[in-house]
Design an enzyme around this catalytic site. Structure first.
Site, PDB file in Angstrom:
ATOM      1  N   THR A 199       0.834  -1.197   0.000  1.00 17.43           N
ATOM      2  CA  THR A 199       0.000   0.000   0.000  1.00 17.43           C
ATOM      3  C   THR A 199       0.870   1.249   0.000  1.00 17.43           C
ATOM      4  O   THR A 199       1.973   1.251   0.545  1.00 17.43           O
ATOM      5  CB  THR A 199      -0.959   0.023   1.205  1.00 17.43           C
ATOM      6  OG1 THR A 199      -1.752   1.211   1.158  1.00 17.43           O
ATOM      7  CG2 THR A 199      -0.203  -0.023   2.527  1.00 17.43           C
ATOM      8  N   ARG A 200       0.351   2.287  -0.629  1.00 18.48           N
ATOM      9  CA  ARG A 200       0.967   3.617  -0.563  1.00 18.48           C
ATOM     10  C   ARG A 200      -0.074   4.635  -0.096  1.00 18.48           C
ATOM     11  O   ARG A 200       0.151   5.841  -0.167  1.00 18.48           O
ATOM     12  CB  ARG A 200       1.523   4.034  -1.921  1.00 18.48           C
ATOM     13  CG  ARG A 200       0.558   3.992  -3.059  1.00 18.48           C
ATOM     14  CD  ARG A 200       1.133   4.579  -4.341  1.00 18.48           C
ATOM     15  NE  ARG A 200       0.314   5.655  -4.829  1.00 18.48           N
ATOM     16  CZ  ARG A 200      -0.789   5.498  -5.575  1.00 18.48           C
ATOM     17  NH1 ARG A 200      -1.172   4.289  -5.920  1.00 18.48           N
ATOM     18  NH2 ARG A 200      -1.477   6.540  -5.973  1.00 18.48           N
ATOM     19  N   HIS A 204      -8.159   1.658   5.582  1.00 19.74           N
ATOM     20  CA  HIS A 204      -9.424   1.820   6.280  1.00 19.74           C
ATOM     21  C   HIS A 204      -9.980   0.438   6.641  1.00 19.74           C
ATOM     22  O   HIS A 204      -9.317  -0.576   6.457  1.00 19.74           O
ATOM     23  CB  HIS A 204     -10.395   2.632   5.423  1.00 19.74           C
ATOM     24  CG  HIS A 204      -9.875   3.994   5.088  1.00 19.74           C
ATOM     25  ND1 HIS A 204      -9.791   5.007   6.009  1.00 19.74           N
ATOM     26  CD2 HIS A 204      -9.344   4.500   3.930  1.00 19.74           C
ATOM     27  CE1 HIS A 204      -9.271   6.079   5.444  1.00 19.74           C
ATOM     28  NE2 HIS A 204      -8.985   5.799   4.188  1.00 19.74           N
ATOM     29  N   HIS A 207      -9.813  -2.421   4.091  1.00 21.21           N
ATOM     30  CA  HIS A 207      -8.495  -3.018   3.879  1.00 21.21           C
ATOM     31  C   HIS A 207      -8.177  -4.029   4.979  1.00 21.21           C
ATOM     32  O   HIS A 207      -7.600  -5.089   4.716  1.00 21.21           O
ATOM     33  CB  HIS A 207      -7.416  -1.923   3.847  1.00 21.21           C
ATOM     34  CG  HIS A 207      -7.629  -0.897   2.779  1.00 21.21           C
ATOM     35  ND1 HIS A 207      -8.062   0.377   3.063  1.00 21.21           N
ATOM     36  CD2 HIS A 207      -7.473  -0.966   1.434  1.00 21.21           C
ATOM     37  CE1 HIS A 207      -8.162   1.059   1.932  1.00 21.21           C
ATOM     38  NE2 HIS A 207      -7.815   0.274   0.930  1.00 21.21           N
ATOM     39  N   ARG A 293      -6.479  -4.401  -8.054  1.00 21.02           N
ATOM     40  CA  ARG A 293      -7.036  -4.014  -9.350  1.00 21.02           C
ATOM     41  C   ARG A 293      -6.289  -2.760  -9.801  1.00 21.02           C
ATOM     42  O   ARG A 293      -6.165  -1.798  -9.051  1.00 21.02           O
ATOM     43  CB  ARG A 293      -8.532  -3.746  -9.196  1.00 21.02           C
ATOM     44  CG  ARG A 293      -9.283  -3.461 -10.481  1.00 21.02           C
ATOM     45  CD  ARG A 293     -10.762  -3.248 -10.181  1.00 21.02           C
ATOM     46  NE  ARG A 293     -11.530  -3.017 -11.389  1.00 21.02           N
ATOM     47  CZ  ARG A 293     -11.665  -1.830 -11.984  1.00 21.02           C
ATOM     48  NH1 ARG A 293     -11.069  -0.770 -11.468  1.00 21.02           N
ATOM     49  NH2 ARG A 293     -12.388  -1.707 -13.083  1.00 21.02           N
TER      50      ARG A 293
END
Length: 574
Positions: A199-200, A204, A207, A293
């Site tokens: 992740t960057r 929340h 996730h 995605r």
């Protein structure tokens, strides 16, 4: 046993005798040096710690060509991303770069020695070709293509490196693990199946739910492995994101998940980037990797279309799963079901069931306006952290830059506006008048075009720092040159961390300015007693991009001040 690294051997270049490091450091101080940029430093760190195994240096031409054309190094190892060290032609000459030459690589933050590189070859940068083959398009709407054209120098230097030190960090030291250290941790706690989440962005509740679901389905543990090097321009800063991740970790079942930071400079190269991310995670000991995605996609191209297809990244990683020895886990889009107070994958939601979601655009709007963010979407601790770093507009700093001729009325407007903003309250207000700045900040500067440019950039730097701290900044230099104003705008927008910059052109005619010149400066300039006087024997380039144009010969100071207040109100700042 923890998953073996890519190529079978972890290239941990720091794992050697201390006496060798001391000898290398002594040699490094005698060699010519290259001070790395931020991206090169991130790349070098992952080379020397083994994150980029099997690489042992910056790519030579054979490895680079293989990487570009078929995603393989010269020895056949799969590697989809060029890892290059670029220098200018002037550096090639001044440093005497040639095959066999040894040079010191230094950290740009503190000039510390990181490694010694032995040059194997030099080759020219072909920006268009690299952009097409790696990013899929020669289109500067892609941030990595823009970086190629605007930041990368003309020559690539290939060569193996000998590590001396790791880059030193003072933030989140306890969360920074090398591949060897993380592998040791996995062995210590007997984690054999580990699914990594890339992740960057802030995380929340959705996730958290998707990573927990993946772990339970795979009977694995979770590595939250966010990027804290260079990401996409405009992304949330890594300090805020890490605080979010830290606040989220207690929400996982005890012993299920751990958090570690990855000092990676992303290229946003979609499918190739996803494959690269999988290789990196394999080197860190991971067995499964969640691919999203449009993973690492940069958004729209210059024609308004997505650079990559939504599932291109997943398809490419899946194609090489067997060779990689790391299993791709597709990212599941999660949605909230209010009737059962739970998240479910979108494709598993019963027909007719009520669902709720908040888009990224809507989230940013709520943060900007201070609107509530429901608990079902994000945890209270996450929202609190985001609000601290991204306060609503009414609490953000801003800069008003008033530009115009001497005696145009800009200083009077600035003082009146300061009073009005004090009356409004809620922020500190800083006034940077032209004469005051000249006396306090730029007393050694004259009025040559170069000195005028330098003076405005000093004002811009101070304004950017104050804006970032939440102050209202009112600056009123003459600022006669378009290129200087443009650079000042960029400095303030970049340093201030917001889009809250407004240019006001005080377009009072020179005849009015001369008529009200009690000091007689215009008269002295016309007699030749003052040289380089704006509007007399030096140009004033009127801005064509002003947010507001005013004229004290036609409007009162009160009217002009009110129009600026209305501009701020229209932008939600007061």
């Amino acid at each position: 046993m923890v998953n073996p690294p890519h190529g079978g051997v972890l290239k941990d270049l720091l794992a050697r005798d201390a006496s060798i490091a001391a000898s290398l450091l002594e040699e490094a101080e005698t060699l010519p040096d290259i001070v790395l940029n931020e991206r090169q430093l991130c790349d070098l760190e992952l080379i020397i710690t083994g994150g980029f195994s099997p690489l042992e240096g910056f790519m030579n031409k054979a490895d680079y060509e293989g990487c570009l054309t078929n995603m393989r190094l010269a020895d056949g190892s799969l590697f989809p991303m060029p890892i290059t060290l670029d220098v200018s032609k002037e550096q090639v000459q001044s440093l005497g770069l040639e095959e066999g030459r040894r040079v010191t690589l230094r950290d740009p933050r503190d000039d510390a020695v990181i490694a010694i590189l032995t040059v194997s070859d030099l080759f020219d940068v072909d920006r268009s070709r690299e952009a097409k083959l790696v990013m899929g398009a020669d289109d500067q709407a892609h941030p990595a293509v823009a970086f190629l054209y605007n930041n990368v120098k003309d020559v690539y230097v290939g060569g193996a490196v000998q590590a001396i030190n790791k880059p030193q960090y003072f933030d989140y030291v306890e969360l920074r693990f090398t591949p060897a250290e993380l592998r040791h941790h996995f062995n210590k706690v007997a984690w054999r199946r580990v699914v990594a989440f890339q992740t960057r962005n802030p995380m929340h509740r959705a996730h958290r739910e998707l990573t927990v679901r993946a772990a339970r389905k795979l009977q694995a543990n979770v590595l939250i492995h966010p990027v804290v090097g260079l990401t996409k321009p405009g992304d949330v800063d890594h300090y805020t994101r890490v605080r979010v991740y830290q606040s989220l970790m207690p929400r996982y079942p005890k012993g299920m998940a751990t958090l570690a930071l990855l000092p990676l400079a992303m290229r946003m190269a979609g499918p190739r980037e996803a494959l690269w991310h999988a290789i990196i995670r394999k080197n860190f000991g991971v067995s499964h990797f969640i691919v999203g995605r449009d993973h690492a996609g940069p958004g729209k191209n210059s024609q308004g279309e997505d650079f990559y297809g939504p599932y291109d990244a997943q398809d490419l990683v899946k194609k090489y799963t067997e060779e990689l020895g790391i299993e791709m886990v597709p990212f599941q889009m999660m949605t909230y079901l209010p009737d059962t107070d739970e998240y479910q994958p979108v494709d598993e939601v019963p027909a007719g069931a009520a669902t709720l979601n908040i888009s990224g655009t809507e989230l940013r709007k709520r943060l900007r306006t201070g609107a509530p963010i429901p608990e079902w979407f994000s945890y209270e601790s996450v929202v609190k952290t985001l609000r601290e770093s991204y306060p609503p507009k009414t609490s953000q700093g801003f800069t008003i830059l008033l530009t115009g001729l001497l005696n145009s009325g800009k200083d009077q407007i600035a003082r009146a506006l300061q009073v009005k903003l004090h009356e409004q309250g809620g922020r500190s207000v800083s006034l940077l008048l032209g004469d005051t700045v000249r006396h306090e900040l730029s007393s050694e500067l004259g009025f040559s075009p170069e000195d005028r440019h330098k003076n405005l950039q000093r004002i811009a730097f101070v304004a950017s720092e104050l804006t970032r701290a939440g102050a209202a900044v009112i600056a009123s230099p003459i600022a006669p040159y378009e290129h200087s104003r443009r650079l000042a705008r960029e400095t303030i927008l970049k340093g201030g961390g917001s889009n809250n910059f407004f240019l006001v052109h005080v377009a009072t005619p020179i005849e009015y300015c001369e008529k009200h010149d009690r000091r007689g400066n215009y008269a002295k300039a016309r007699r030749g007693e003052i040289k380089g006087f704006t509007g007399v024997d030096d140009v004033y380039e009127a801005p064509n991009d002003a947010d507001l144009v005013v004229d004290v010969s036609q409007q009162s100071i009160a009217e002009i001040t009110h129009s600026i207040v209305l501009l701020l109100e229209a932008n939600g700042l007061i």
